[in-house]
Design an enzyme around this catalytic site. Structure first.
Site, PDB file in Angstrom:
ATOM      1  N   CYS A   1      19.398  16.431 -14.453  1.00  0.00           N
ATOM      2  CA  CYS A   1      17.968  16.383 -14.787  1.00  0.00           C
ATOM      3  C   CYS A   1      17.587  15.298 -15.795  1.00  0.00           C
ATOM      4  CB  CYS A   1      17.511  17.744 -15.288  1.00  0.00           C
ATOM      5  SG  CYS A   1      17.550  18.992 -13.998  1.00  0.00           S
TER       6      CYS A   1
HETATM    7  P1  NAD Z   1      20.575  21.409  -5.901  1.00  0.00           P
HETATM    8  O1  NAD Z   1      21.044  20.105  -5.390  1.00  0.00           O
HETATM    9  O2  NAD Z   1      21.534  22.317  -6.585  1.00  0.00           O
HETATM   10  O3  NAD Z   1      19.886  22.254  -4.740  1.00  0.00           O
HETATM   11  C1  NAD Z   1      18.999  21.722  -3.817  1.00  0.00           C
HETATM   12  C2  NAD Z   1      19.199  22.445  -2.512  1.00  0.00           C
HETATM   13  O4  NAD Z   1      18.168  22.104  -1.591  1.00  0.00           O
HETATM   14  C3  NAD Z   1      20.511  22.071  -1.815  1.00  0.00           C
HETATM   15  O5  NAD Z   1      21.251  23.256  -1.593  1.00  0.00           O
HETATM   16  C4  NAD Z   1      20.091  21.424  -0.500  1.00  0.00           C
HETATM   17  O6  NAD Z   1      20.967  21.714   0.559  1.00  0.00           O
HETATM   18  C5  NAD Z   1      18.724  22.077  -0.285  1.00  0.00           C
HETATM   19  N1  NAD Z   1      17.817  21.323   0.592  1.00  0.00           N
HETATM   20  C6  NAD Z   1      17.535  19.993   0.574  1.00  0.00           C
HETATM   21  N2  NAD Z   1      16.594  19.705   1.498  1.00  0.00           N
HETATM   22  C7  NAD Z   1      16.275  20.877   2.110  1.00  0.00           C
HETATM   23  C8  NAD Z   1      15.371  21.248   3.127  1.00  0.00           C
HETATM   24  N3  NAD Z   1      14.579  20.336   3.720  1.00  0.00           N
HETATM   25  N4  NAD Z   1      15.296  22.528   3.508  1.00  0.00           N
HETATM   26  C9  NAD Z   1      16.084  23.461   2.910  1.00  0.00           C
HETATM   27  N5  NAD Z   1      16.965  23.181   1.929  1.00  0.00           N
HETATM   28  C10 NAD Z   1      17.053  21.911   1.525  1.00  0.00           C
HETATM   29  O7  NAD Z   1      19.358  21.070  -6.873  1.00  0.00           O
HETATM   30  P2  NAD Z   1      18.877  21.911  -8.145  1.00  0.00           P
HETATM   31  O8  NAD Z   1      19.725  21.565  -9.314  1.00  0.00           O
HETATM   32  O9  NAD Z   1      18.685  23.329  -7.750  1.00  0.00           O
HETATM   33  O10 NAD Z   1      17.450  21.211  -8.401  1.00  0.00           O
HETATM   34  C11 NAD Z   1      16.366  21.420  -7.516  1.00  0.00           C
HETATM   35  C12 NAD Z   1      15.116  20.843  -8.150  1.00  0.00           C
HETATM   36  O11 NAD Z   1      14.816  21.530  -9.379  1.00  0.00           O
HETATM   37  C13 NAD Z   1      15.205  19.364  -8.541  1.00  0.00           C
HETATM   38  O12 NAD Z   1      13.933  18.796  -8.380  1.00  0.00           O
HETATM   39  C14 NAD Z   1      15.584  19.408 -10.010  1.00  0.00           C
HETATM   40  O13 NAD Z   1      15.189  18.259 -10.693  1.00  0.00           O
HETATM   41  C15 NAD Z   1      14.799  20.615 -10.477  1.00  0.00           C
HETATM   42  N6  NAD Z   1      15.366  21.322 -11.630  1.00  0.00           N
HETATM   43  C16 NAD Z   1      16.708  21.488 -11.758  1.00  0.00           C
HETATM   44  C17 NAD Z   1      17.220  22.197 -12.839  1.00  0.00           C
HETATM   45  C18 NAD Z   1      18.713  22.365 -13.034  1.00  0.00           C
HETATM   46  O14 NAD Z   1      19.132  22.667 -14.162  1.00  0.00           O
HETATM   47  N7  NAD Z   1      19.542  22.201 -12.011  1.00  0.00           N
HETATM   48  C19 NAD Z   1      16.351  22.735 -13.811  1.00  0.00           C
HETATM   49  C20 NAD Z   1      14.981  22.565 -13.627  1.00  0.00           C
HETATM   50  C21 NAD Z   1      14.492  21.865 -12.536  1.00  0.00           C
END
Ligand code: NAD
Length: 440
Positions: A268
């Site tokens: 992030c």
């Molecule tokens: P991640 O990579 O762990 O998970 C994303 C998931 O989305 C993956 O499992 C992927 O297979 C799935 N995906 C992608 N395209 C898809 C689609 N079209 N249909 C269905 N599934 C799909 O990512 P994350 O860490 O969970 O982060 C997700 C979002 O949240 C990002 O924008 C990130 O910046 C934000 N965020 C993350 C955190 C953190 O600590 N990880 C905290 C706050 C916000």
């Protein structure tokens, strides 16, 4: 009133969101386009480590509250509200790749075209300001044929949890941000989050997006500030933690996140700060402070190597790198500074042994296959090493004693980026810490 929920994207944010709502008694339909991830979820397996998550998943499956769906149609469409939790990674040029979010919203819009009742779509992915209103809303209405605010609604509720404590943070957040454009979706969100005790902020989607980028940018700024202070403290002969204890006593300054070390990583902070800089730049605004935050961060890990000059060449020497995740308490290695440290060590011809209780497998899968020793214990990593670099403040590192290190290592030099050891703990060992006075 029972609200059925759909979660799209079952990574850190999606699974945390889903299990937060199942633990509040709601039925959650979840979908990810990674079929292996879904198959494992259905078996109660999680692809990453998060404290308390396996138990929460097991309970959600046992109580039939979590429905693992194979597509966006079918069971998924029983949801009153959909949370978009897919990734928003950085492009090569630092701008934000919102194509995954666009794709998820487009795919959902196709199936929503045949739904007669009102539905709410909530963007939880971190997206640049104006994305929800200017890009995702038009996509949703264009593809589904629905009127925004009348037949369907799109909102932005950013996520602020910390990896490692995501479920606890999500159930007990510091605040909830509801970025909405109409009363109907806001009223549903209020009902849904009713049991969660936290201050609420009601705003529009673009402000919600700005709040998320602003929060991460400020936290990253605190870390880069702490690192610059640490670098100065070293030459001034003072301890950075003591300095921040004094600074933090000021009621205007929150004590958290002044964590001097090898720099911030993770999925992030680096991408969100860069995303903010690039978004601003496109609008003709130069974020000088945030550029400097990134600049400080980009080179902070090299401080470790400045501390090793007394050793001469690292060629042929065994160096143990302890802590591989981007921070302790997680197995997430995305953006980890340890990756940069290992690459630098290999470039200097060192024999590298890496250790992390949780993140070793992720590190093994992705980086440096065959070039480093993947130690399965701290003892294996330290054995005959000339240098030990402590990259995270993992609990188990605090259990190590000076005599353990003296017994195991060849010519013990310790670099402690997180000040795990107290001054005097490591008598007879060449000890360097980020943010502490340099040795003689
Ligand atoms: P991640 O990579 O762990 O998970 C994303 C998931 O989305 C993956 O499992 C992927 O297979 C799935 N995906 C992608 N395209 C898809 C689609 N079209 N249909 C269905 N599934 C799909 O990512 P994350 O860490 O969970 O982060 C997700 C979002 O949240 C990002 O924008 C990130 O910046 C934000 N965020 C993350 C955190 C953190 O600590 N990880 C905290 C706050 C916000």
């Amino acid at each position: 009133m029972s609200i059925e929920i759909g979660v799209i994207g079952m990574g850190y944010v999606g699974l945390t969101t889903a299990l937060t709502f199942t633990s509040l008694g709601h039925i959650v339909h979840c979908y990810d386009n990674d079929t292996e991830k879904m198959a494992r979820l259905a078996r109660g397996e999680i692809m990453f480590f998060e404290r308390g998550m396996e138990d929460a998943l097991s309970s959600a499956l046992t109580n039939s509250l979590l429905k693992v769906e194979s597509g966006l149609a079918g069971g998924m469409l029983l949801s009153d509200i959909f949370f978009i939790c897919v990734g928003s990674p950085p492009n090569e040029d630092g701008t934000v790749d919102i194509s995954y979010v666009e794709r998820a919203v487009s795919d959902l819009s196709i199936v929503l075209a045949d739904v007669d009742d009102f539905r709410v779509v909530v963007v939880k992915s971190t997206v640049p300001p104006k994305t929800t209103v200017d890009v995702l809303g038009p996509l949703l209405s264009g593809i589904s044929g629905k009127r925004i605010g009348v037949d369907v609604s799109i909102c932005m509720c950013p996520e602020f949890f910390r990896e490692g404590t995501s479920l606890m943070d999500s159930l007990h957040p510091d605040r909830l941000i509801f970025g909405t454009s109409d009363e109907r979706s806001l009223s549903l969100l209020k009902k849904l989050y009713f049991p969660i005790d936290a201050p609420r902020f009601y705003t529009d989607p673009t402000t919600a997006e700005m709040i998320k980028y602003g929060s991460n940018s400020f936290l990253a700024t605190k870390i880069s500030f702490a690192n610059e202070m640490a670098n100065l403290c070293e030459v001034m002969g003072v301890d950075v933690d003591e300095v921040f204890e004094g600074i933090s006593a000021d009621a205007r300054i929150s004590p958290f996140f002044f964590t001097a070390g090898a720099g911030f990583g993770g999925s992030c902070f680096p991408k969100d700060v860069r995303g903010m800089v690039e978004t601003a730049s496109k609008k003709g605004v130069s974020m000088k402070l945030l550029r400097a935050v990134l600049e400080v961060n980009d080179v902070q890990y090299l401080r470790i190597f400045e501390k090793l000059t007394s050793l001469g060449e690292l060629e042929g020497k065994k160096v143990a790198v302890l802590g591989l995740s981007f921070k302790s308490g997680t197995d997430d290695i995305r953006g980890s500074r340890s990756t940069l440290v290992v690459a630098e060590l290999l470039g200097r011809g060192a024999m590298v042994s890496v250790y992390d209780k949780r993140a070793l497998n992720n590190f093994r899968k992705i980086v440096f296959a065959g070039q480093v020793e993947y130690a399965i214990t701290i003892v294996q990593a330290l054995k005959n090493a000339s240098v030990a670099i402590f990259m995270t403040d993992a609990e188990e590192f605090y259990l190590l004693t000076g005599s353990d290190i003296l017994t195991l290592m060849a010519e013990p030099v310790v670099v402690d980026t997180r000040r795990i050891f107290a001054p005097g703990d490591l008598d007879g060992i060449e000890y360097h810490a980020i943010g502490r006075p340099r040795g003689p």
